[in-house]
Design a protein around this motif. Sequence first.
Motif, PDB file in Angstrom:
ATOM      1  N   ASN A  34       0.816  -1.224   0.000  1.00  0.00           N
ATOM      2  CA  ASN A  34       0.000   0.000   0.000  1.00  0.00           C
ATOM      3  C   ASN A  34       0.846   1.269   0.000  1.00  0.00           C
ATOM      4  O   ASN A  34       0.651   2.157   0.846  1.00  0.00           O
ATOM      5  N   TYR A  35       1.763   1.345  -0.979  1.00  0.00           N
ATOM      6  CA  TYR A  35       2.576   2.553  -1.057  1.00  0.00           C
ATOM      7  C   TYR A  35       1.852   3.600  -1.908  1.00  0.00           C
ATOM      8  O   TYR A  35       1.373   3.293  -2.991  1.00  0.00           O
ATOM      9  N   PRO A  36       1.744   4.851  -1.463  1.00  0.00           N
ATOM     10  CA  PRO A  36       2.339   5.436  -0.265  1.00  0.00           C
ATOM     11  C   PRO A  36       1.366   5.635   0.906  1.00  0.00           C
ATOM     12  O   PRO A  36       1.734   6.262   1.892  1.00  0.00           O
ATOM     13  N   LEU A  37       0.129   5.146   0.803  1.00  0.00           N
ATOM     14  CA  LEU A  37      -0.871   5.440   1.834  1.00  0.00           C
ATOM     15  C   LEU A  37      -0.554   4.793   3.173  1.00  0.00           C
ATOM     16  O   LEU A  37      -0.939   5.317   4.227  1.00  0.00           O
ATOM     17  N   GLU A  38       0.118   3.638   3.164  1.00  0.00           N
ATOM     18  CA  GLU A  38       0.552   3.016   4.415  1.00  0.00           C
ATOM     19  C   GLU A  38       1.785   3.773   4.920  1.00  0.00           C
ATOM     20  O   GLU A  38       2.886   3.605   4.387  1.00  0.00           O
ATOM     21  N   ASP A  39       1.591   4.606   5.937  1.00  0.00           N
ATOM     22  CA  ASP A  39       2.669   5.503   6.385  1.00  0.00           C
ATOM     23  C   ASP A  39       3.044   5.298   7.847  1.00  0.00           C
ATOM     24  O   ASP A  39       3.607   6.201   8.484  1.00  0.00           O
ATOM     25  N   ALA A  40       2.752   4.109   8.380  1.00  0.00           N
ATOM     26  CA  ALA A  40       3.121   3.855   9.782  1.00  0.00           C
ATOM     27  C   ALA A  40       4.632   3.890   9.978  1.00  0.00           C
ATOM     28  O   ALA A  40       5.124   4.274  11.041  1.00  0.00           O
ATOM     29  N   VAL A  41       5.376   3.483   8.956  1.00  0.00           N
ATOM     30  CA  VAL A  41       6.839   3.575   8.990  1.00  0.00           C
ATOM     31  C   VAL A  41       7.234   4.819   8.202  1.00  0.00           C
ATOM     32  O   VAL A  41       6.999   4.899   6.991  1.00  0.00           O
ATOM     33  N   PRO A  42       7.822   5.829   8.841  1.00  0.00           N
ATOM     34  CA  PRO A  42       8.149   7.076   8.135  1.00  0.00           C
ATOM     35  C   PRO A  42       9.280   6.881   7.131  1.00  0.00           C
ATOM     36  O   PRO A  42      10.198   6.091   7.347  1.00  0.00           O
ATOM     37  N   ASN A  43       9.175   7.598   5.998  1.00  0.00           N
ATOM     38  CA  ASN A  43      10.245   7.660   4.993  1.00  0.00           C
ATOM     39  C   ASN A  43      10.662   6.281   4.494  1.00  0.00           C
ATOM     40  O   ASN A  43      11.844   6.048   4.216  1.00  0.00           O
ATOM     41  N   ARG A  44       9.709   5.376   4.336  1.00  0.00           N
ATOM     42  CA  ARG A  44      10.127   4.032   3.928  1.00  0.00           C
ATOM     43  C   ARG A  44      10.569   3.956   2.470  1.00  0.00           C
ATOM     44  O   ARG A  44      11.133   2.947   2.048  1.00  0.00           O
ATOM     45  N   ILE A  45      10.354   5.028   1.706  1.00  0.00           N
ATOM     46  CA  ILE A  45      10.912   5.065   0.354  1.00  0.00           C
ATOM     47  C   ILE A  45      12.432   4.970   0.398  1.00  0.00           C
ATOM     48  O   ILE A  45      13.071   4.460  -0.527  1.00  0.00           O
ATOM     49  N   ASN A  46      13.046   5.431   1.492  1.00  0.00           N
ATOM     50  CA  ASN A  46      14.495   5.313   1.643  1.00  0.00           C
ATOM     51  C   ASN A  46      14.912   3.853   1.818  1.00  0.00           C
ATOM     52  O   ASN A  46      16.000   3.453   1.383  1.00  0.00           O
ATOM     53  N   ASP A  47      14.053   3.067   2.468  1.00  0.00           N
ATOM     54  CA  ASP A  47      14.328   1.632   2.572  1.00  0.00           C
ATOM     55  C   ASP A  47      14.266   0.981   1.200  1.00  0.00           C
ATOM     56  O   ASP A  47      15.098   0.130   0.864  1.00  0.00           O
ATOM     57  N   LEU A  48      13.290   1.380   0.380  1.00  0.00           N
ATOM     58  CA  LEU A  48      13.190   0.834  -0.972  1.00  0.00           C
ATOM     59  C   LEU A  48      14.418   1.203  -1.793  1.00  0.00           C
ATOM     60  O   LEU A  48      14.930   0.373  -2.560  1.00  0.00           O
ATOM     61  N   ALA A  49      14.904   2.433  -1.636  1.00  0.00           N
ATOM     62  CA  ALA A  49      16.096   2.855  -2.378  1.00  0.00           C
ATOM     63  C   ALA A  49      17.286   1.958  -2.052  1.00  0.00           C
ATOM     64  O   ALA A  49      18.049   1.564  -2.950  1.00  0.00           O
ATOM     65  N   TYR A  50      17.456   1.609  -0.782  1.00  0.00           N
ATOM     66  CA  TYR A  50      18.565   0.735  -0.394  1.00  0.00           C
ATOM     67  C   TYR A  50      18.406  -0.640  -1.044  1.00  0.00           C
ATOM     68  O   TYR A  50      19.375  -1.214  -1.572  1.00  0.00           O
ATOM     69  N   ILE A  51      17.194  -1.181  -1.022  1.00  0.00           N
ATOM     70  CA  ILE A  51      16.926  -2.509  -1.577  1.00  0.00           C
ATOM     71  C   ILE A  51      17.215  -2.538  -3.076  1.00  0.00           C
ATOM     72  O   ILE A  51      17.880  -3.447  -3.582  1.00  0.00           O
ATOM     73  N   LEU A  52      16.725  -1.529  -3.791  1.00  0.00           N
ATOM     74  CA  LEU A  52      16.927  -1.479  -5.237  1.00  0.00           C
ATOM     75  C   LEU A  52      18.385  -1.281  -5.591  1.00  0.00           C
ATOM     76  O   LEU A  52      18.887  -1.877  -6.555  1.00  0.00           O
ATOM     77  N   ASN A  53      19.072  -0.464  -4.844  1.00  0.00           N
ATOM     78  CA  ASN A  53      20.495  -0.250  -5.095  1.00  0.00           C
ATOM     79  C   ASN A  53      21.307  -1.509  -4.828  1.00  0.00           C
ATOM     80  O   ASN A  53      22.314  -1.768  -5.488  1.00  0.00           O
ATOM     81  N   ASP A  54      20.840  -2.324  -3.891  1.00  0.00           N
ATOM     82  CA  ASP A  54      21.551  -3.557  -3.555  1.00  0.00           C
ATOM     83  C   ASP A  54      21.416  -4.598  -4.664  1.00  0.00           C
ATOM     84  O   ASP A  54      22.386  -5.271  -5.002  1.00  0.00           O
TER      85      ASP A  54
END
Length: 425
Positions: A34-54
């Motif tokens: 549910n991106y981006p409406l699920e916002d219980a974890v703040p700034n989780r797009i940064n987590d996705l950036a790490y995953i994609l870069n990996d």
Amino acid sequence: MKKKILGFFTLLLFTFSTVSAQETVKVMFYNLLNYPLEDAVPNRINDLAYILNDYKPDLFLVCELNNISGAIDVFNTTKSAIHSNFEMATYVSNTSDDTFGDQNDLQNLLYYDSTKFTIQEEIIVPTYLRDFNVYHLQLNTVDQVTNPLELFVIVCHLKASSGTTNAQKRYEMVLDLEAYLDSLPSDTNVLLAGDFNVYTSSESAFETLLSENNNITFLDPPNRVGSWHNNSSYVDVFSQSTRTQTGMGGTTGGFDDRFDFILTSENMMNTANITYVPNSYQVYGNNGLVSCWNKSINSSDCETTGSQFSYTLRNHLHNFSDHLPVTLSLETDATFLSVEDFNISSSIISLETTIINHSLIVNVNTTTLQNERLNIYNSLGRNVKTFPLNADSKQYFNVSDLDSGLYFLSVTSMNTNPIKFIISN
């Protein structure tokens, strides 16, 4: 419903170069929770950036996108975390339950390396609940005109929850897909990726996909077919749930289900012109440890000495979604066009920004385009605006009368790839 991309999207480049005898394509499917409406974890797009870069996939397939804003967030993240040449397919809201239900905030989408792929066609296969999104791709190879190499990528999200009623609904959705697949040549290269929500391979939906009676039969690349639900014997292919902690959104049951898949058409296992790389299938972040069963993916029980996936990666995965991504690699003997050849137009004409409101700002690095025509096409390939170019190095064009959405820009005299941009009013 078909959205055809016209001939100008086919890349006609000035020079070809042969780099290697074999090329590899990395594929990732991910339920984005549910991106981006699920916002219980703040700034989780940064987590996705790490995953994609990996991992750095060439094809990034997703479900549970909520809206165009989220689609653009992910698009920008692919460009910064993977490659600046990444593009996204047309964002289309779910059509299958327009008259009822609440599934119009759960979309599928494809992001792709535009130096390696061109979208030929986008197709929606509707069901009673959620669409199958079909992307007909062509690989950008040196002999693409005389020997085109094509791949159909299908992204889906089947009905969730256990019980015979929900299993029947999943089966009915698959039957709608099979009706479409019957229209394709039997030797078509097809990837089917998604959150299948199946609890066992004996479910009718899964059995139907793998049936040898089909026009196109799918195979499970890791060949891990069985009764997965809460069965530690299949922990190596578990993809859900990454969490035991509450308050983060999504499911919190711990690591105990195989819901996420990438299946290949049978021919892609060995006989097609683009084939599955043996043993490349992985649930990304899953170290395959029985000790991880019913634990959170960032638990110390999910790693041991020599494990492939580190705590840092698993923590980002834990924070971003209650699912893990699924990955595999494909290979072909064809040769991709070189990045230098593909980007030949970028040194001539470029955009100040690819996400705009009312004004399109174009940087032109040559005076030879003066009096040429700048053409703007919508996602259906229709020419919606034409502007004359002048001799200025920075030129401004008013596009405030165009609707929000995806557009392409090209210059009449330039036989190069069009430039994609998004109007977000």
